[in-house]
Design an enzyme around this catalytic site. Structure first.
Site, PDB file in Angstrom:
ATOM      1  N   SER A 137       0.853  -1.186   0.000  1.00 38.79           N
ATOM      2  CA  SER A 137       0.000   0.000   0.000  1.00 38.79           C
ATOM      3  C   SER A 137       0.882   1.226   0.000  1.00 38.79           C
ATOM      4  O   SER A 137       2.018   1.200   0.496  1.00 38.79           O
ATOM      5  CB  SER A 137      -0.887   0.009   1.260  1.00 38.79           C
ATOM      6  OG  SER A 137      -1.541   1.257   1.423  1.00 38.79           O
ATOM      7  N   TYR A 169      -1.559   0.602  10.537  1.00 40.20           N
ATOM      8  CA  TYR A 169      -1.601   0.123   9.156  1.00 40.20           C
ATOM      9  C   TYR A 169      -0.338   0.512   8.396  1.00 40.20           C
ATOM     10  O   TYR A 169       0.231  -0.297   7.644  1.00 40.20           O
ATOM     11  CB  TYR A 169      -2.843   0.672   8.452  1.00 40.20           C
ATOM     12  CG  TYR A 169      -3.059   0.092   7.072  1.00 40.20           C
ATOM     13  CD1 TYR A 169      -3.226  -1.282   6.890  1.00 40.20           C
ATOM     14  CD2 TYR A 169      -3.111   0.908   5.949  1.00 40.20           C
ATOM     15  CE1 TYR A 169      -3.421  -1.829   5.631  1.00 40.20           C
ATOM     16  CE2 TYR A 169      -3.317   0.375   4.682  1.00 40.20           C
ATOM     17  CZ  TYR A 169      -3.469  -0.985   4.525  1.00 40.20           C
ATOM     18  OH  TYR A 169      -3.667  -1.520   3.271  1.00 40.20           O
TER      19      TYR A 169
END
Length: 247
Positions: free
Chosen positions: A131, A144
């Site tokens: 990501s 995250y």
């Protein structure tokens, strides 16, 4: 390419499901691995693949996946993952951080370790779906961003370790991708919060955009390694700078 085999983890929805479809259309036999058996069985039946129930946090499940795949594998797409919560560090839900790490990082490590002999035998390719959260920290993103940074480090270390082996190690780093479940899961089923992530953003990416890029990476000539591909919607100039149309 008709005899080539691919494993896609997290194939029950979103990017994983779209990747399985794209790879099947390109001629791969796809092992659709995920926890939700009903979904992957339906998907496998549709694309001519093989459904394998696999929780990537379970050593036993990952071992069974390796047994089903057998001695040769052309492509592994480490896609299983996701985000949980967006609390500031002061209110961090540590159990959620642990769960994210177990799925995104340790899960990818378990699957890769188990399937590496088969990938080596076939001069195969590993694709890690990370990501742009791995690029820089943002408020509420410590958990995250941390796990996706760790997954990026996993991919980079593996590439260095396999420099003299015929296995390619690639990373695809998506930005804003609108799928039915990602943000909804992140916010514990709060649909309003999930929708607010994409509010006013013209044409965020969709799962098929990422799947198309994964398929392209996996089908380059054997001597070509796509170390990392960053892919964002045009409206997202950076993680912190997104164009939104006023409502």
């Amino acid at each position: 390419m008709a005899d080539r085999a691919a494993v896609v983890t997290g194939a029950s929805s979103g990017i994983g499901e779209a990747a399985a479809r794209s790879l099947a259309a390109a001629g791969f036999t796809v092992f659709c691995a995920a926890r939700r058996t009903d979904r992957i069985e339906a998907l496998a039946a549709e694309i001519g693949g093989v459904a394998v129930r696999c929780d990537v946090t379970s050593e036993a499940d990952v071992g069974r996946l390796a047994e089903v795949v057998g001695g040769r594998l052309d492509l592994l797409v480490n896609n299983a993952g996701g985000a949980l919560g967006q609390n500031p560090v002061a209110d961090a839900e540590i159990d959620g951080w642990k769960q994210m790490y177990d799925v995104n990082v340790l899960g990818a490590a378990r699957v890769t370790r188990s399937l590496l002999p088969a990938l080596d035998a076939a001069a195969g390719t590993v694709v890690f779906v990370t990501s742009t959260a791995a690029d820089a920290a943002y408020e509420g993103g410590a958990g995250y961003c941390g796990v996706k940074s760790a997954e990026r480090a996993l991919a980079g270390s593996l590439r260095l370790e396999l420099f003299d082996r015929p296995v390619r190690v690639c990373e695809i780093s998506p930005g804003m991708v609108r799928t039915p479940e990602f943000s909804l899961t992140r916010f514990g089923g709060d649909q309003a919060k999930a929708d607010a992530v994409y509010a006013g953003v013209p044409d965020p990416l969709v799962a098929e955009d990422i799947a198309d890029a994964i398929c392209w990476m996996a089908t380059r000539p054997a001597h070509v390694n796509i170390d990392r591909m960053v892919i964002r919607p045009r409206a997202q100039a950076a993680n912190h700078k997104v164009f939104r149309v006023a409502g």
